[in-house]
Structure formats: C-alpha cells, structure tokens
Scaffold this motif. Structure first.
Motif, mmCIF file in Angstrom:
data_model
loop_
_atom_site.group_PDB
_atom_site.id
_atom_site.type_symbol
_atom_site.label_atom_id
_atom_site.label_comp_id
_atom_site.label_asym_id
_atom_site.label_seq_id
_atom_site.Cartn_x
_atom_site.Cartn_y
_atom_site.Cartn_z
ATOM 1 N N ASP A 278 21.849 -20.364 -2.020
ATOM 2 C CA ASP A 278 21.022 -21.493 -2.451
ATOM 3 C C ASP A 278 20.791 -21.345 -3.958
ATOM 4 N N LEU A 279 21.520 -22.131 -4.752
ATOM 5 C CA LEU A 279 21.411 -22.032 -6.203
ATOM 6 C C LEU A 279 20.030 -22.435 -6.697
ATOM 7 N N GLN A 280 19.353 -23.281 -5.946
ATOM 8 C CA GLN A 280 18.003 -23.681 -6.339
ATOM 9 C C GLN A 280 17.076 -22.456 -6.375
ATOM 10 N N ASN A 281 17.249 -21.542 -5.413
ATOM 11 C CA ASN A 281 16.432 -20.322 -5.400
ATOM 12 C C ASN A 281 16.750 -19.421 -6.592
ATOM 13 N N LEU A 282 17.989 -19.469 -7.085
ATOM 14 C CA LEU A 282 18.341 -18.674 -8.264
ATOM 15 C C LEU A 282 17.697 -19.249 -9.526
ATOM 16 N N LEU A 283 17.554 -20.550 -9.571
ATOM 17 C CA LEU A 283 17.044 -21.209 -10.775
ATOM 18 C C LEU A 283 15.516 -21.266 -10.837
ATOM 19 N N CYS A 284 14.881 -21.347 -9.683
ATOM 20 C CA CYS A 284 13.428 -21.573 -9.696
ATOM 21 C C CYS A 284 12.638 -20.309 -9.981
ATOM 22 N N GLY A 285 13.198 -19.138 -9.753
ATOM 23 C CA GLY A 285 12.519 -17.903 -10.088
ATOM 24 C C GLY A 285 11.381 -17.528 -9.166
ATOM 25 N N ASP B 241 12.140 -15.571 -3.707
ATOM 26 C CA ASP B 241 13.448 -15.470 -3.054
ATOM 27 C C ASP B 241 14.581 -15.173 -4.028
ATOM 28 N N VAL B 242 14.287 -15.126 -5.328
ATOM 29 C CA VAL B 242 15.348 -14.966 -6.316
ATOM 30 C C VAL B 242 16.088 -13.637 -6.144
ATOM 31 N N ASN B 243 15.381 -12.526 -5.889
ATOM 32 C CA ASN B 243 16.051 -11.239 -5.715
ATOM 33 C C ASN B 243 16.934 -11.233 -4.472
ATOM 34 N N SER B 244 16.423 -11.797 -3.410
ATOM 35 C CA SER B 244 17.203 -11.875 -2.178
ATOM 36 C C SER B 244 18.456 -12.719 -2.386
ATOM 37 N N GLU B 245 18.289 -13.820 -3.115
ATOM 38 C CA GLU B 245 19.432 -14.719 -3.349
ATOM 39 C C GLU B 245 20.448 -14.068 -4.286
ATOM 40 N N PHE B 246 19.984 -13.320 -5.293
ATOM 41 C CA PHE B 246 20.902 -12.590 -6.173
ATOM 42 C C PHE B 246 21.675 -11.524 -5.405
ATOM 43 N N GLN B 247 21.010 -10.865 -4.467
ATOM 44 C CA GLN B 247 21.706 -9.871 -3.645
ATOM 45 C C GLN B 247 22.780 -10.532 -2.789
ATOM 46 N N LYS B 248 22.457 -11.681 -2.222
ATOM 47 C CA LYS B 248 23.447 -12.406 -1.422
ATOM 48 C C LYS B 248 24.618 -12.859 -2.288
#
Length: 85
Positions: A56-63, A66-73
């Motif tokens: 979910d790129l939105q989770n990467l952008l919103c900070g 969930d950003v760490n979890s999304e970066f790990q994925k």
C-alpha cells in the motif's frame, strides 16, 4: 549388426487411446503401471501457491504507524520477487 540388437526398439501391440476410451476404466491397466518408479509427489496447489505481495503506497507516503511494516513488506517483495513497473 549384432542379431541381439535387432530386437531392441520394437513396440508392443497395445490398444490405442480410442480403444481404451470406449470402455469406462476403473483402474489403470497393469501394463501402464510403472512400479519401478517413485510415485509423483502431489501438492495441494491452493496452499502452496506463492502469495503476490501487495504494498500500500499510501501507507509509505503518509508516515503513520504502518510505514515501518509497509517498508518491510516492500523490502521483502523486492528481494523475493524483484522490482518492476
């Protein structure tokens, strides 16, 4: 040529597929069973299919949290699947 070799490569008289299909078979005819080979390994393909990673790129952008979890994925997906656009 060696007379023993003349017998090699011959074919066995067997019924063709159409003849076999005329009668319903409940078992494989014994002549087609190869006991000298290992049985094939059959997998439950539903449980063994690879799971395509969804990022979910939105989770990467919103900070948010969930950003760490999304970066790990994303990191794991790039390592396991490669990166393409």
């Amino acid at each position: 040529m060696d007379p023993k070799l003349w017998k090699l490569g011959g074919s066995l008289p067997v019924p063709n597929v159409q003849e076999l299909a005329k009668e319903p078979l409940k078992t494989v005819p014994p002549r087609y069973v190869r006991l000298d080979q290992d049985n094939p390994v059959v997998f439950d393909t539903v449980n063994y299919l690879p799971q395509i990673p969804i990022i979910d790129l939105q989770n990467l952008l919103c900070g948010d949290d969930d950003v760490n979890s999304e970066f790990q994925k994303l990191d794991l997906a790039c390592k396991d699947w490669g990166f393409f656009q």
